[in-house]
Design an enzyme around this catalytic site. Structure first.
Site, PDB file in Angstrom:
ATOM      1  N   CYS A 112       0.817  -1.229   0.000  1.00  0.00           N
ATOM      2  CA  CYS A 112       0.000   0.000   0.000  1.00  0.00           C
ATOM      3  C   CYS A 112       0.846   1.272   0.000  1.00  0.00           C
ATOM      4  O   CYS A 112       0.367   2.330  -0.397  1.00  0.00           O
ATOM      5  CB  CYS A 112      -0.946  -0.004   1.184  1.00  0.00           C
TER       6      CYS A 112
ATOM      7  N   HIS B 129      -3.383   7.309   1.668  1.00  0.00           N
ATOM      8  CA  HIS B 129      -3.774   5.957   1.267  1.00  0.00           C
ATOM      9  C   HIS B 129      -5.172   5.704   1.819  1.00  0.00           C
ATOM     10  O   HIS B 129      -5.467   6.030   2.972  1.00  0.00           O
ATOM     11  CB  HIS B 129      -2.776   4.953   1.844  1.00  0.00           C
TER      12      HIS B 129
ATOM     13  N   ASN C 226     -10.022   0.023  -0.712  1.00  0.00           N
ATOM     14  CA  ASN C 226      -8.553   0.066  -0.598  1.00  0.00           C
ATOM     15  C   ASN C 226      -7.950  -0.552  -1.862  1.00  0.00           C
ATOM     16  O   ASN C 226      -8.055  -1.764  -2.068  1.00  0.00           O
ATOM     17  CB  ASN C 226      -8.143  -0.718   0.656  1.00  0.00           C
TER      18      ASN C 226
HETATM   19  O1  UT7 Z   1      -3.947  -1.006   3.447  1.00  0.00           O
HETATM   20  C1  UT7 Z   1      -3.074  -1.430   4.440  1.00  0.00           C
HETATM   21  C2  UT7 Z   1      -3.457  -0.922   5.720  1.00  0.00           C
HETATM   22  N1  UT7 Z   1      -4.690  -1.553   6.144  1.00  0.00           N
HETATM   23  C3  UT7 Z   1      -5.362  -0.968   7.071  1.00  0.00           C
HETATM   24  O2  UT7 Z   1      -4.982   0.084   7.478  1.00  0.00           O
HETATM   25  C4  UT7 Z   1      -6.566  -1.665   7.656  1.00  0.00           C
HETATM   26  C5  UT7 Z   1      -6.611  -1.395   9.109  1.00  0.00           C
HETATM   27  N2  UT7 Z   1      -7.699  -2.022   9.832  1.00  0.00           N
HETATM   28  C6  UT7 Z   1      -8.996  -1.659   9.658  1.00  0.00           C
HETATM   29  O3  UT7 Z   1      -9.305  -0.853   8.814  1.00  0.00           O
HETATM   30  C7  UT7 Z   1     -10.032  -2.267  10.592  1.00  0.00           C
HETATM   31  O4  UT7 Z   1      -9.379  -2.916  11.659  1.00  0.00           O
HETATM   32  C8  UT7 Z   1     -10.987  -3.248   9.878  1.00  0.00           C
HETATM   33  C9  UT7 Z   1     -11.912  -2.492   8.961  1.00  0.00           C
HETATM   34  C10 UT7 Z   1     -10.178  -4.279   9.113  1.00  0.00           C
HETATM   35  C11 UT7 Z   1     -11.859  -3.967  10.910  1.00  0.00           C
HETATM   36  O5  UT7 Z   1     -12.589  -3.023  11.677  1.00  0.00           O
HETATM   37  P1  UT7 Z   1     -12.578  -3.122  13.271  1.00  0.00           P
HETATM   38  O6  UT7 Z   1     -13.447  -2.061  13.764  1.00  0.00           O
HETATM   39  O7  UT7 Z   1     -11.141  -3.108  13.712  1.00  0.00           O
HETATM   40  O8  UT7 Z   1     -13.304  -4.504  13.511  1.00  0.00           O
HETATM   41  P2  UT7 Z   1     -12.762  -5.827  14.235  1.00  0.00           P
HETATM   42  O9  UT7 Z   1     -11.770  -6.516  13.375  1.00  0.00           O
HETATM   43  O10 UT7 Z   1     -12.375  -5.481  15.637  1.00  0.00           O
HETATM   44  O11 UT7 Z   1     -14.081  -6.689  14.267  1.00  0.00           O
HETATM   45  C12 UT7 Z   1     -15.252  -6.296  15.029  1.00  0.00           C
HETATM   46  C13 UT7 Z   1     -16.322  -7.342  14.816  1.00  0.00           C
HETATM   47  C14 UT7 Z   1     -15.825  -8.774  15.001  1.00  0.00           C
HETATM   48  O12 UT7 Z   1     -16.880  -9.523  15.581  1.00  0.00           O
HETATM   49  P3  UT7 Z   1     -16.893  -9.844  17.154  1.00  0.00           P
HETATM   50  O13 UT7 Z   1     -15.629 -10.609  17.422  1.00  0.00           O
HETATM   51  O14 UT7 Z   1     -16.924  -8.502  17.844  1.00  0.00           O
HETATM   52  O15 UT7 Z   1     -18.146 -10.631  17.322  1.00  0.00           O
HETATM   53  C15 UT7 Z   1     -15.591  -9.278  13.621  1.00  0.00           C
HETATM   54  O16 UT7 Z   1     -15.700 -10.670  13.505  1.00  0.00           O
HETATM   55  O17 UT7 Z   1     -16.793  -7.282  13.462  1.00  0.00           O
HETATM   56  C16 UT7 Z   1     -16.706  -8.595  12.870  1.00  0.00           C
HETATM   57  N3  UT7 Z   1     -16.434  -8.433  11.454  1.00  0.00           N
HETATM   58  C17 UT7 Z   1     -17.402  -8.251  10.532  1.00  0.00           C
HETATM   59  N4  UT7 Z   1     -18.733  -8.178  10.647  1.00  0.00           N
HETATM   60  C18 UT7 Z   1     -19.454  -7.983   9.513  1.00  0.00           C
HETATM   61  C19 UT7 Z   1     -15.230  -8.418  10.819  1.00  0.00           C
HETATM   62  N5  UT7 Z   1     -15.405  -8.242   9.498  1.00  0.00           N
HETATM   63  C20 UT7 Z   1     -16.739  -8.132   9.292  1.00  0.00           C
HETATM   64  C21 UT7 Z   1     -17.536  -7.930   8.151  1.00  0.00           C
HETATM   65  N6  UT7 Z   1     -18.869  -7.849   8.319  1.00  0.00           N
HETATM   66  N7  UT7 Z   1     -17.003  -7.782   6.917  1.00  0.00           N
END
Ligand code: UT7
Length: 321
Positions: A113, A248, A278
């Site tokens: 990225c 980005h 992204n």
């Molecule tokens: O390009 C390179 C750099 N990349 C980045 O900078 C990405 C950085 N990370 C992020 O943008 C975020 O961490 C994400 C968008 C990937 C995830 O968001 P988050 O708010 O950190 O969510 P999380 O991973 O903590 O997940 C929260 C909940 C989980 O469920 P439980 O364990 O609370 O029951 C996940 O299983 O959301 C669930 N979850 C989803 N639910 C519906 C994860 N993905 C999804 C989904 N749809 N697609």
């Protein structure tokens, strides 16, 4: 002395748009979750006949037309991608062949990225040494081809596309236009937080993207704020003097958090993540092209580019347009 100057920009997107609602038909997700957690509403996904090189070539042609220069004047092509058409040769050489400017330098840069920032800095350095006088710097990706479409934690986040910039060696003109400062970093200890679980030398497969999202998120905000401050310090520019930040586009919440940390007005941040998702190395030049073409970024503006990605790698570059 200023660095290389931006003469023009261009971008290209695949034909097909995939909405969040469409993804929710095949994986356990929802439009509400994706919009609330990322800001993404849709992404473009490459179809038959569309590859990283076809997108890169289209973006390069658009950038050449915007700059008003002939392809024959391009002596250097640096293409950032993590999704090349082939393991080798470099996708940059396919672009070179399509544009008909053979004989100069052409190679790919792999910094995921942050790839466009790495490519821009590499091209700027080569132009300053006199290796070429004009360059095409391209970020192009087809991340859809390395996604695990059953993994909802990654497949909803990415899209395909390409962006390109025509860069010219510093000419010493008094307007001060050009790249004013760049910082790049890498931290190989963070490999396991964001990587692809395959490759020619390890598994002999292409592999799929794997990410520990919340940990990447935390590192991204800290690293991006820090590298932006470094570039401001290097160039003696204050945060209030920046006209536009072109980041980005990984997650709207990262953009907000980074802007807040720096005391930067949110309306100065160019946001395209809702539309493109992204697109890895393509996201910065795509967003730059969108904001130039819609008239937000004008000649003379101070523009900060920044990115962070797998490796980790991250960087920022300040440009007087
Ligand atoms: O390009 C390179 C750099 N990349 C980045 O900078 C990405 C950085 N990370 C992020 O943008 C975020 O961490 C994400 C968008 C990937 C995830 O968001 P988050 O708010 O950190 O969510 P999380 O991973 O903590 O997940 C929260 C909940 C989980 O469920 P439980 O364990 O609370 O029951 C996940 O299983 O959301 C669930 N979850 C989803 N639910 C519906 C994860 N993905 C999804 C989904 N749809 N697609």
């Amino acid at each position: 002395m200023s660095g290389s100057r931006v003469l023009g920009t261009g971008s290209a997107l695949p034909r097909r748009v995939v909405t969040n609602a469409e993804l929710a038909e095949t994986v356990d997700t929802s439009d509400e979750w994706i919009v609330a957690r990322t800001g993404i509403r849709q992404r473009y996904v490459a179809g038959e006949g569309e590859t990283t090189s076809t997108l890169a070539i289209a973006a390069a042609r658009a950038a050449l037309a915007d700059a008003g220069v002939e392809a024959s004047s391009i002596g250097l092509i640096v293409l950032a991608t993590a999704t090349p058409d082939n393991t080798f040769p470099a996708t940059a050489t396919k672009v070179q062949a399509a544009l008909g400017c053979q004989g100069g330098i052409a190679f790919d840069v792999a910094a995921v990225c942050s790839g466009f920032l790495y490519a821009l800095a590499t091209a700027d350095s080569l132009l300053k040494t006199g290796m070429a006088t004009r360059a095409l710097v391209i970020g192009a990706e087809t991340f859809s081809r390395i996604l695990d479409w059953e993994d909802r934690t990654t497949c909803v986040l990415f899209g395909d596309g390409a962006g390109a910039v025509v860069l010219e060696a510093p000419s010493g003109e008094a307007d001060g236009a050009g790249i004013l400062g760049t910082r790049l970093h890498a931290d190989g200890d963070q490999h396991d937080l964001l990587y692809v679980d395959g490759g020619p030398s390890s598994t002999q497969t292409v592999g799929h993207v794997r990410m520990r999202g919340p940990e990447v998120f935390r590192h991204a905000v800290v690293n991006l704020a820090a590298v932006l401050r470094e570039v401001l310090e290097d160039t003696g520019v204050s945060v209030n003097e920046i006209d536009w930040v072109v980041p980005h586009q990984a997650n709207a919440r990262i953009l907000d958090a980074t802007a807040r940390k720096l005391g930067l007005a949110p309306e100065k941040v160019v946001v395209t993540v809702h539309d493109h998702a992204n697109t890895s190395a393509a996201s910065v030049p795509l967003a730059l092209d969108v904001a130039r073409k819609d008239g937000r970024i004008k000649p003379g503006d101070l523009v900060m580019l920044e990115a962070m990605g797998g490796g980790f790698t991250w960087g920022a570059s300040l440009i007087r347009m």
